[in-house]
Design an enzyme around this catalytic site. Structure first.
Site, PDB file in Angstrom:
ATOM      1  N   GLY A  40       6.060  -3.922  -0.677  1.00 23.04           N
ATOM      2  CA  GLY A  40       7.549  -3.553  -1.115  1.00 23.04           C
ATOM      3  C   GLY A  40       7.932  -2.349  -1.567  1.00 23.04           C
ATOM      4  O   GLY A  40       8.855  -1.953  -1.675  1.00 23.04           O
ATOM      5  N   SER A  41       6.889  -1.531  -2.196  1.00 19.18           N
ATOM      6  CA  SER A  41       6.939  -0.471  -2.864  1.00 19.18           C
ATOM      7  C   SER A  41       6.967   0.677  -1.518  1.00 19.18           C
ATOM      8  O   SER A  41       7.589   1.731  -1.620  1.00 19.18           O
ATOM      9  CB  SER A  41       6.101   0.030  -3.908  1.00 19.18           C
ATOM     10  OG  SER A  41       6.013  -1.182  -4.950  1.00 19.18           O
ATOM     11  N   SER A  82       4.877   2.607  -6.817  1.00 23.65           N
ATOM     12  CA  SER A  82       4.178   0.919  -7.231  1.00 23.65           C
ATOM     13  C   SER A  82       4.983   0.338  -8.220  1.00 23.65           C
ATOM     14  O   SER A  82       5.121   0.777  -9.323  1.00 23.65           O
ATOM     15  CB  SER A  82       2.919   1.400  -7.575  1.00 23.65           C
ATOM     16  OG  SER A  82       2.348  -0.022  -7.993  1.00 23.65           O
ATOM     17  N   SER A  84       4.852  -2.736  -9.680  1.00 19.74           N
ATOM     18  CA  SER A  84       3.996  -3.062 -10.762  1.00 19.74           C
ATOM     19  C   SER A  84       3.211  -1.987 -11.547  1.00 19.74           C
ATOM     20  O   SER A  84       3.089  -2.161 -12.805  1.00 19.74           O
ATOM     21  CB  SER A  84       2.846  -3.868 -10.382  1.00 19.74           C
ATOM     22  OG  SER A  84       1.423  -3.457  -9.452  1.00 19.74           O
ATOM     23  N   THR A  87      -0.964  -1.061  -8.526  1.00 20.78           N
ATOM     24  CA  THR A  87      -1.310  -1.204  -7.297  1.00 20.78           C
ATOM     25  C   THR A  87      -2.828  -0.744  -6.957  1.00 20.78           C
ATOM     26  O   THR A  87      -2.674   0.771  -6.918  1.00 20.78           O
ATOM     27  CB  THR A  87      -0.424  -0.858  -5.994  1.00 20.78           C
ATOM     28  OG1 THR A  87       0.946  -1.611  -6.469  1.00 20.78           O
ATOM     29  CG2 THR A  87      -0.915  -1.263  -4.688  1.00 20.78           C
ATOM     30  N   ARG A 134       9.311  -6.796  -3.096  1.00 24.57           N
ATOM     31  CA  ARG A 134      10.049  -6.937  -2.105  1.00 24.57           C
ATOM     32  C   ARG A 134      11.614  -7.157  -2.441  1.00 24.57           C
ATOM     33  O   ARG A 134      12.328  -6.922  -1.389  1.00 24.57           O
ATOM     34  CB  ARG A 134       9.585  -7.752  -0.958  1.00 24.57           C
ATOM     35  CG  ARG A 134       9.674  -9.520  -1.311  1.00 24.57           C
ATOM     36  CD  ARG A 134       8.587 -10.317  -0.427  1.00 24.57           C
ATOM     37  NE  ARG A 134       8.730 -11.679  -0.943  1.00 24.57           N
ATOM     38  CZ  ARG A 134       8.083 -12.417  -1.941  1.00 24.57           C
ATOM     39  NH1 ARG A 134       7.179 -11.488  -2.609  1.00 24.57           N
ATOM     40  NH2 ARG A 134       8.014 -13.651  -2.178  1.00 24.57           N
ATOM     41  N   GLU A 213       6.489 -12.407   4.280  1.00 24.14           N
ATOM     42  CA  GLU A 213       6.465 -13.122   2.888  1.00 24.14           C
ATOM     43  C   GLU A 213       7.626 -14.063   2.487  1.00 24.14           C
ATOM     44  O   GLU A 213       7.089 -15.155   1.880  1.00 24.14           O
ATOM     45  CB  GLU A 213       6.497 -11.768   1.750  1.00 24.14           C
ATOM     46  CG  GLU A 213       5.297 -10.884   1.658  1.00 24.14           C
ATOM     47  CD  GLU A 213       5.373  -9.928   0.806  1.00 24.14           C
ATOM     48  OE1 GLU A 213       5.164 -10.283  -0.226  1.00 24.14           O
ATOM     49  OE2 GLU A 213       5.773  -8.744   0.941  1.00 24.14           O
ATOM     50  N   HIS A 229       6.798   2.214  27.129  1.00 23.18           N
ATOM     51  CA  HIS A 229       5.406   2.675  27.706  1.00 23.18           C
ATOM     52  C   HIS A 229       4.143   1.981  27.511  1.00 23.18           C
ATOM     53  O   HIS A 229       3.205   2.411  27.926  1.00 23.18           O
ATOM     54  CB  HIS A 229       5.441   3.940  27.129  1.00 23.18           C
ATOM     55  CG  HIS A 229       6.510   5.042  27.370  1.00 23.18           C
ATOM     56  ND1 HIS A 229       6.369   5.893  28.459  1.00 23.18           N
ATOM     57  CD2 HIS A 229       7.729   5.322  26.818  1.00 23.18           C
ATOM     58  CE1 HIS A 229       7.386   6.763  28.377  1.00 23.18           C
ATOM     59  NE2 HIS A 229       8.236   6.235  27.547  1.00 23.18           N
ATOM     60  N   LYS A 320      -6.449 -10.454  -3.754  1.00 19.31           N
ATOM     61  CA  LYS A 320      -6.657  -9.552  -4.951  1.00 19.31           C
ATOM     62  C   LYS A 320      -7.651 -10.240  -5.723  1.00 19.31           C
ATOM     63  O   LYS A 320      -8.288  -9.456  -6.408  1.00 19.31           O
ATOM     64  CB  LYS A 320      -5.246  -9.300  -5.618  1.00 19.31           C
ATOM     65  CG  LYS A 320      -4.265  -8.561  -4.555  1.00 19.31           C
ATOM     66  CD  LYS A 320      -2.806  -8.303  -5.505  1.00 19.31           C
ATOM     67  CE  LYS A 320      -1.793  -7.526  -4.607  1.00 19.31           C
ATOM     68  NZ  LYS A 320      -0.629  -7.356  -5.491  1.00 19.31           N
TER      69      LYS A 320
END
Length: 326
Positions: A40-41, A82, A84, A87, A134, A213, A229, A320
């Site tokens: 989202g960042s 970021s 938060s 990240t 997000r 998400e 293509h 994470k």
């Protein structure tokens, strides 16, 4: 999530107010821009780069990884984005930008990035925290566009254009919701494939991320003419369980209009459901904001139809957590 999506125009307004109160240090001799950010960042950088692509005076590249390009130096504007502030990948890219003596601008709600910025007197735009990244993309996009105007990297006054977009979103929001609901009804229980022009590719990526998400759906995005293509041949195996969404803004290149028409004919012949999504808005900025807002509502209504929680991202938290153990 519906309340956060409803507040989109309010976020644009608040982001403008935040940026009006910030005096940026003197950025000099900028030759290129690098946005470091993920999820989202990171998408804020892709969106800002395409909104401003027709008037930015220097190249703008986004990295969504631990690495940075070798050319980054003292003439690079490195935007460290970021939400938060913690990240993992962005923090490592941040350190590499610092080592390369890049000129730094941080956009975050806090965390380690805000701490480093304050300790080293880097330019810092602090945005409100506490929500899913997000759902706060307006803070990132607005901060970047306004900064470009302040630094002199564009001759457009994005403060004015963004202020105009607030009223536009307020007026169009109910319409966007109704269109999103119609599309959600068509798309539910199918595999969505999102097609944009190259100039609006970030809209396809943003909408894909929101469906991933919020709606807990697999989908992919591609752009025309590139898909003409290669991917177009893959439609030989197409079926009626696929929905192809074509984002068709009014400033679509003339040749791309023909490519969209021909591509839709070919894809329809393979059994896929075709959904056309024209743009709304008088300016490129407004058209992007409309598509962001529409895609957010689409992801929300699909979450409702799929009976899933748009906030829940347990699998990302699990990944994470496992990485933190290594």
């Amino acid at each position: 999530m519906d309340k956060l999506i409803t507040s989109f125009s309010s976020q644009i307004k608040e982001a403008l107010e935040i940026n009006e109160s910030i005096e940026l240090n003197s950025f000099k001799n900028i030759d290129n821009i690098l946005l470091c950010g993920l999820g989202g960042s990171g998408i804020g950088g892709r969106l800002a780069s395409q909104i401003a692509s027709d008037n930015l005076s220097v190249p703008f590249v986004c990295t969504h990884d631990y690495s940075i390009p070798h050319y980054v130096n003292q003439n690079t504007l490195a935007i460290i984005s970021s939400y938060s502030g913690n990240t993992e990948e962005t923090l490592e890219a941040f350190e590499k930008c610092r080592a390369a003596n890049a000129q730094i601008l941080c956009i975050t709600s806090g965390g380690e990035i805000a701490k480093i910025a304050k300790e080293n007197n880097y330019d810092l735009i602090l945005v409100p925290g506490g929500n899913p990244p997000r759902a706060c993309v307006a803070y990132s996009v607005v901060s970047q566009l306004v900064s470009f105007s302040k630094i002199g990297l564009t001759d457009k006054d994005y403060r004015k254009l963004l202020k105009e977009s607030i009223g536009f979103i307020d007026n169009i929001s109910e319409y966007a919701k109704s269109i999103a609901m119609e599309i959600a009804t068509e798309v539910q229980s199918t595999l969505p494939i999102l097609y944009t022009s190259g100039a609006y590719a970030s809209i396809g990526v943003r909408t894909k991320q929101q469906l991933n998400e919020n709606s807990k759906m697999l989908c992919w995005a591609n752009e025309i003419p590139e898909m003409n293509h290669n991917e177009l041949v893959g439609w030989a195996s197409g079926n009626d369980n696929i929905s192809a969404l074509f984002f068709e803004p009014e400033d679509l290149h003339g040749r791309n209009k023909e490519r969209f028409t021909l591509s839709k004919t070919i894809i329809r012949s393979k059994g896929a459901k075709i959904i056309e999504i024209p743009s709304k808005g008088f300016t490129k900025t407004e058209r992007f904001m409309y598509y962001i807002h529409l895609g957010d509502w689409l992801s929300y209504f699909l979450a409702v139809k799929n009976n899933v929680d748009p906030f829940e991202i347990e699998v990302i938290d699990h990944l994470k957590g496992k990485l933190a153990e290594l």
